[in-house]
Design a protein around this motif. Structure first.
Motif, mmCIF file in Angstrom:
data_model
loop_
_atom_site.group_PDB
_atom_site.id
_atom_site.type_symbol
_atom_site.label_atom_id
_atom_site.label_comp_id
_atom_site.label_asym_id
_atom_site.label_seq_id
_atom_site.Cartn_x
_atom_site.Cartn_y
_atom_site.Cartn_z
ATOM 1 N N TYR A 77 0.830 -1.202 0.000
ATOM 2 C CA TYR A 77 0.000 0.000 0.000
ATOM 3 C C TYR A 77 0.868 1.257 0.000
ATOM 4 N N GLU A 78 1.862 1.259 0.895
ATOM 5 C CA GLU A 78 2.745 2.429 0.945
ATOM 6 C C GLU A 78 3.466 2.635 -0.390
ATOM 7 N N PHE A 79 3.853 1.507 -0.991
ATOM 8 C CA PHE A 79 4.528 1.586 -2.283
ATOM 9 C C PHE A 79 3.609 2.232 -3.320
ATOM 10 N N ASP A 80 2.364 1.760 -3.357
ATOM 11 C CA ASP A 80 1.409 2.307 -4.324
ATOM 12 C C ASP A 80 1.178 3.797 -4.118
ATOM 13 N N MET A 81 1.137 4.206 -2.853
ATOM 14 C CA MET A 81 0.921 5.624 -2.558
ATOM 15 C C MET A 81 2.068 6.475 -3.110
ATOM 16 N N LYS A 82 3.274 5.992 -2.893
ATOM 17 C CA LYS A 82 4.435 6.733 -3.390
ATOM 18 C C LYS A 82 4.434 6.769 -4.921
ATOM 19 N N LEU A 83 4.064 5.655 -5.503
ATOM 20 C CA LEU A 83 4.036 5.588 -6.957
ATOM 21 C C LEU A 83 3.000 6.569 -7.506
ATOM 22 N N LYS A 84 1.835 6.588 -6.854
ATOM 23 C CA LYS A 84 0.783 7.505 -7.293
ATOM 24 C C LYS A 84 1.251 8.950 -7.184
ATOM 25 N N GLU A 85 1.945 9.236 -6.100
ATOM 26 C CA GLU A 85 2.439 10.591 -5.890
ATOM 27 C C GLU A 85 3.396 10.984 -7.021
ATOM 28 N N LEU A 86 4.280 10.067 -7.349
ATOM 29 C CA LEU A 86 5.231 10.340 -8.423
ATOM 30 C C LEU A 86 4.512 10.513 -9.759
ATOM 31 N N GLN A 87 3.536 9.624 -9.996
ATOM 32 C CA GLN A 87 2.782 9.724 -11.248
ATOM 33 C C GLN A 87 2.137 11.090 -11.391
ATOM 34 N N ALA A 88 1.532 11.560 -10.304
ATOM 35 C CA ALA A 88 0.841 12.850 -10.346
ATOM 36 C C ALA A 88 1.846 13.975 -10.636
ATOM 37 N N LEU A 89 2.986 13.922 -9.971
ATOM 38 C CA LEU A 89 3.999 14.963 -10.193
ATOM 39 C C LEU A 89 4.510 14.943 -11.628
ATOM 40 N N GLU A 90 4.739 13.748 -12.133
ATOM 41 C CA GLU A 90 5.259 13.639 -13.502
ATOM 42 C C GLU A 90 4.234 14.131 -14.514
ATOM 43 N N GLU A 91 2.968 13.851 -14.215
ATOM 44 C CA GLU A 91 1.934 14.282 -15.132
ATOM 45 C C GLU A 91 1.839 15.809 -15.154
ATOM 46 N N ALA A 92 1.977 16.397 -13.974
ATOM 47 C CA ALA A 92 1.898 17.856 -13.887
ATOM 48 C C ALA A 92 3.168 18.518 -14.429
ATOM 49 N N HIS A 93 4.245 17.765 -14.481
ATOM 50 C CA HIS A 93 5.515 18.346 -14.957
ATOM 51 C C HIS A 93 6.163 17.493 -16.032
ATOM 52 N N PRO A 94 5.563 17.508 -17.218
ATOM 53 C CA PRO A 94 6.093 16.657 -18.291
ATOM 54 C C PRO A 94 7.545 17.008 -18.647
ATOM 55 N N GLU A 95 7.978 18.191 -18.242
ATOM 56 C CA GLU A 95 9.362 18.567 -18.574
ATOM 57 C C GLU A 95 10.376 17.682 -17.851
ATOM 58 N N PHE A 96 9.937 17.006 -16.794
ATOM 59 C CA PHE A 96 10.868 16.111 -16.086
ATOM 60 C C PHE A 96 10.684 14.646 -16.493
ATOM 61 N N PHE A 97 10.040 14.434 -17.627
ATOM 62 C CA PHE A 97 9.807 13.062 -18.096
ATOM 63 C C PHE A 97 11.119 12.286 -18.186
ATOM 64 N N ASP A 98 11.076 11.022 -17.747
ATOM 65 C CA ASP A 98 12.242 10.166 -17.882
ATOM 66 C C ASP A 98 11.739 8.774 -18.239
ATOM 67 N N SER A 99 12.177 8.268 -19.382
ATOM 68 C CA SER A 99 11.647 6.979 -19.831
ATOM 69 C C SER A 99 12.094 5.846 -18.916
ATOM 70 N N ASN A 100 13.040 6.106 -18.021
ATOM 71 C CA ASN A 100 13.452 5.067 -17.078
ATOM 72 C C ASN A 100 12.896 5.276 -15.670
ATOM 73 N N SER A 101 11.911 6.141 -15.536
ATOM 74 C CA SER A 101 11.285 6.343 -14.227
ATOM 75 C C SER A 101 10.513 5.087 -13.816
ATOM 76 N N PRO A 102 10.441 4.784 -12.513
ATOM 77 C CA PRO A 102 9.669 3.614 -12.064
ATOM 78 C C PRO A 102 8.210 3.644 -12.531
ATOM 79 N N THR A 103 7.683 4.808 -12.853
ATOM 80 C CA THR A 103 6.296 4.869 -13.332
ATOM 81 C C THR A 103 6.143 4.230 -14.708
ATOM 82 N N GLN A 104 7.242 4.099 -15.415
ATOM 83 C CA GLN A 104 7.159 3.568 -16.772
ATOM 84 C C GLN A 104 6.968 2.048 -16.796
#
Ligand code: AMP
Ligand code: ZN
Length: 664
Positions: free
Chosen positions: A32-59
């Motif tokens: 659960y904690e892992f999913d929460m962190k992942l969701k947080e990262l996903q939201a940040l990445e979505e709001a900031h596409p300029e920091f896109f990284d194809s090797n991010s754990p969200t990928q």
């Protein structure tokens, strides 16, 4: 902490947790904690596409579609292995080695993982690409799919070389494989045959999100590169482990062929305790210096040898031959055996394939038969112990009539299997076809499962998929285990399927040989079921990639009055039998014959929408640039190497706007 740092911290944390979970098998936080962190990262990445990284754990979740896998030439050729089967084979091998190298020889013994070989290239600690073995010289670029495999690190740890290749095997652990099959059977789909084929098939799926759902793993065994500062195979394995790769700990360093044989004997009996399948052991000369001296033959390294385990065999009594009828009406004979222990499991049944197979081996009820477990999960019968044949034994008479409905069986010319032709009256066919209709990739009907379909048919409430649309809550409630709420969900789920687009309805109909891809092609070409229904074989084969076998099957399907009636009923309930007006309006042939690569981040449109636009206009989306590429549509943040490659190959680069102008 600014956003960029926050994103970086989350990526590092998630990477570490991923490593703890998948490589060390020792998680330190809850899912659960892992999913929460992942969701947080996903939201940040979505709001900031300029920091896109194809090797991010969200990928890891996938989503990218690959239409054609590009061919890539390996930097270091991927050789095959020579095989050995006995002590003598290994001793001969050692004799050959000792003629070619000086000094003592040590060997690394490793397990031979049974999966699909994979070459991963890393540059500056990041996964650059993943390529299949192919013919050894060149393979297919399957990076988008491999990225979804959790045991493949996207970012390395520690002190890794600047650039290197690492080789491993993509495998499907047995437990995950069995779970996948349970689900398939529940969905009325054919189970997969064995973990190896399923793993290698997974690598070539077009939808990487689909790959992400499969519990694949990557086990590593060899590093290739220049100036690596590694002097032995064993050391290489340990280093790879430190950089974050999954390297099984069963590898062992030994000093003689006798010790090799001990290792082989141990794993031959203990292999069933492993969570994955192995088909032998691989023995490698440990010193890389000696390896270099030994070199390669045309096919394989002289410094390595596979030792293949014998397929395990036992004998047991064949109690009875029974016959199964599949969704397509195909008959499969099944051997019901006296339960026996084989390869770590208790075997009660074995497939007999078809009538020819039974006749060839003269298999009879009451026989003592040899059962073998080869690469397949389902064991097979390989022979009969004639010395134990009972005196009153009679040759097997293959059934002439369907065991489920009594109809006389047919055996189409050139086919090995018998079929029950009672298409609309044979229960397993009727049930199987409806189960296919409601399955996830077809009409995806929520609230209705395979077992309920069987109940509905057996209770006489439905006899084909068009009947589903007339079911009422009151009819369904009396069924076993049906509460009012679930009955409502079922009926609502069925109603919702009226929105499913035509191409999937076409797949759902269950026309033989019309799978997902073929259904898409036919839908795109004919645009409505009416046009398809009246198409001749000749007309059908003129469609790109539609062959005679498919064409004939389509014509046959629509020549049945019963099928036509069912289609008319679907129409009367409002099921989509033509391409929606919106889709039709958007569909053109403007990009016909063109192969287009999309790269970077776009302003007015998402990457997936862009790809869909290309397909809707008749073009092909390709994942990487080659001489066959017609255009590169370049967004923001496109990698410089892609641009250089396109320029070198003289491929026209389009901006987002230029592309949109081209199709509008
Ligand atoms: P074969 O396909 O029988 O020629 O065997 C060669 C293949 O064995 C290689 O391409 C690898 O994919 C696979 N293999 C599995 N485990 C290992 C290992 N520990 N070392 C080397 N190759 C392995
Ligand atoms: Zn039948």
């Amino acid at each position: 902490m600014n956003t960029k740092e926050k994103i970086q911290t989350l990526r590092d944390e998630l990477r570490q947790h991923n490593y703890n979970y998948y490589i060390l098998d020792d998680p330190t936080i809850s899912d659960y904690e892992f999913d929460m962190k992942l969701k947080e990262l996903q939201a940040l990445e979505e709001a900031h596409p300029e920091f896109f990284d194809s090797n991010s754990p969200t990928q890891r979740v996938g989503g990218e579609i690959t239409k054609n896998f590009n061919t890539v030439v390996h930097d270091f050729r991927m050789y095959s292995l020579d095989n050995s089967y006995s002590k003598e084979d290994l001793e001969d091998w050692e004799t050959r080695i000792k003629k070619l190298v000086d000094g003592e020889v040590q060997y690394t013994c490793e397990l031979k993982y049974d999966g699909a070989s994979m070459n991963l290239t890393y540059e500056n600690g990041k996964l650059l690409r993943a390529v299949t073995r192919g013919d050894g010289v060149q393979g297919d670029d399957v990076t988008t799919n491999v990225k979804t495999i959790n045991t493949v690190p996207l970012q390395l740890k520690g002190d890794y070389p600047e650039r290197f290749d690492i080789r491993g095997e993509i495998i499907l652990p047995i437990e995950g494989f069995l779970k996948m099959n349970e689900e398939r059977i529940a969905n009325g789909e054919e189970p997969y045959r064995n973990p190896r084929n399923t793993a290698s098939g997974s690598l070539k799926l077009q939808d990487s999100a689909e790959v992400a759902k499969r519990p694949l793993e990557c086990l590593l065994y060899s590093i290739k590169g220049n100036n690596l500062n590694i002097s032995t195979q064993y050391e290489g394995l340990e280093m790879a482990r430190q950089w974050g790769f999954k390297v099984p700990k069963e590898a062992k360093l030994v000093n003689s062929i006798d010790e090799v044989l001990e290792y082989v004997a141990y794993w031959d009996t203990h292999r069933h305790n492993l969570p994955y399948e192995i088909d032998g052991v691989v023995i490698k000369v440990n010193s890389l210096f000696q390896q270099e001296e030994l070199g390669f033959t045309a096919k394989a390294p002289r410094w390595a040898m596979a030792y293949k385990f014998k397929a395990e065999q036992v004998s047991t009594r064949l109690n009875e031959i029974t016959y199964q009828v599949g969704r397509t009406g195909a008959i499969t004979p099944v051997a019901n055996l006296e339960p026996v222990q084989l390869a770590g499991t208790i075997v009660k049944r074995a497939s007999l394939h078809n009538a020819d197979q039974i006749e060839k081996l003269d298999i009879r009820e009451g026989d003592e038969v040899y059962v073998e477990k080869g690469g397949e999960i389902i064991p097979k019968i390989v022979g009969v112990d004639l010395s134990k044949r009972p005196e009153n034994s009679k040759p097997t008479q293959y059934i002439t009539h369907c065991p489920e409905c009594g109809t006389e069986l047919l055996r189409p010319e050139g086919e090995a299997k018998h079929y029950c032709p009672n298409y609309n009256g044979c229960p397993p066919q009727v049930i199987g076809r409806i189960q296919h209709y409601i399955s996830r990739k077809a009409m995806d009907i929520e609230g209705l499962g395979g077992e309920t379909v069987a109940l509905l048919v057996n209770e006489g409430l439905i006899s084909n998929y068009s009947d589903l649309y007339e079911l009422t809550v009151d009819q369904v409630i009396p069924l076993e285990r049906m509460a009012e709420k679930s009955a409502e969900n079922l009926v609502n789920g069925i109603a919702a399927s009226k929105q499913i687009p035509f191409e999937r309805v076409l797949f759902a109909l269950g026309i033989r040989y019309v799978g997902e891809t073929v259904a898409k092609k036919l839908a795109r070409h004919y645009k409505s079921i009416d046009a398809l229904m009246y198409a001749s074989t000749l007309d059908l084969v003129s469609v790109d990639e539609i062959g005679e076998r498919i064409a004939e099957s389509v014509v046959e399907f629509f020549s049945s009055e019963e099928n036509k009636l069912i289609v008319e009923r679907l129409r009367s309930f409002g099921v989509q039998l033509e391409i929606s007006a919106e889709k039709l309006a958007n569909q053109t042939d403007k990009l016909k014959g063109l192969s287009i690569v999309v790269s970077g981040v776009f302003e007015t449109i998402s990457r997936n929408e862009l790809k869909k636009l290309i397909e809707d206009n008749g073009g092909k989306v390709s994942s990487s640039i080659s001489s066959k590429t017609s255009y590169l549509v370049a967004g923001d943040k496109m990698g410089p190497s892609k641009r250089t490659k396109a320029e070198n190959l003289n491929i026209q680069i389009l901006s987002e706007q230029e592309f949109l102008d081209m199709i509008r």
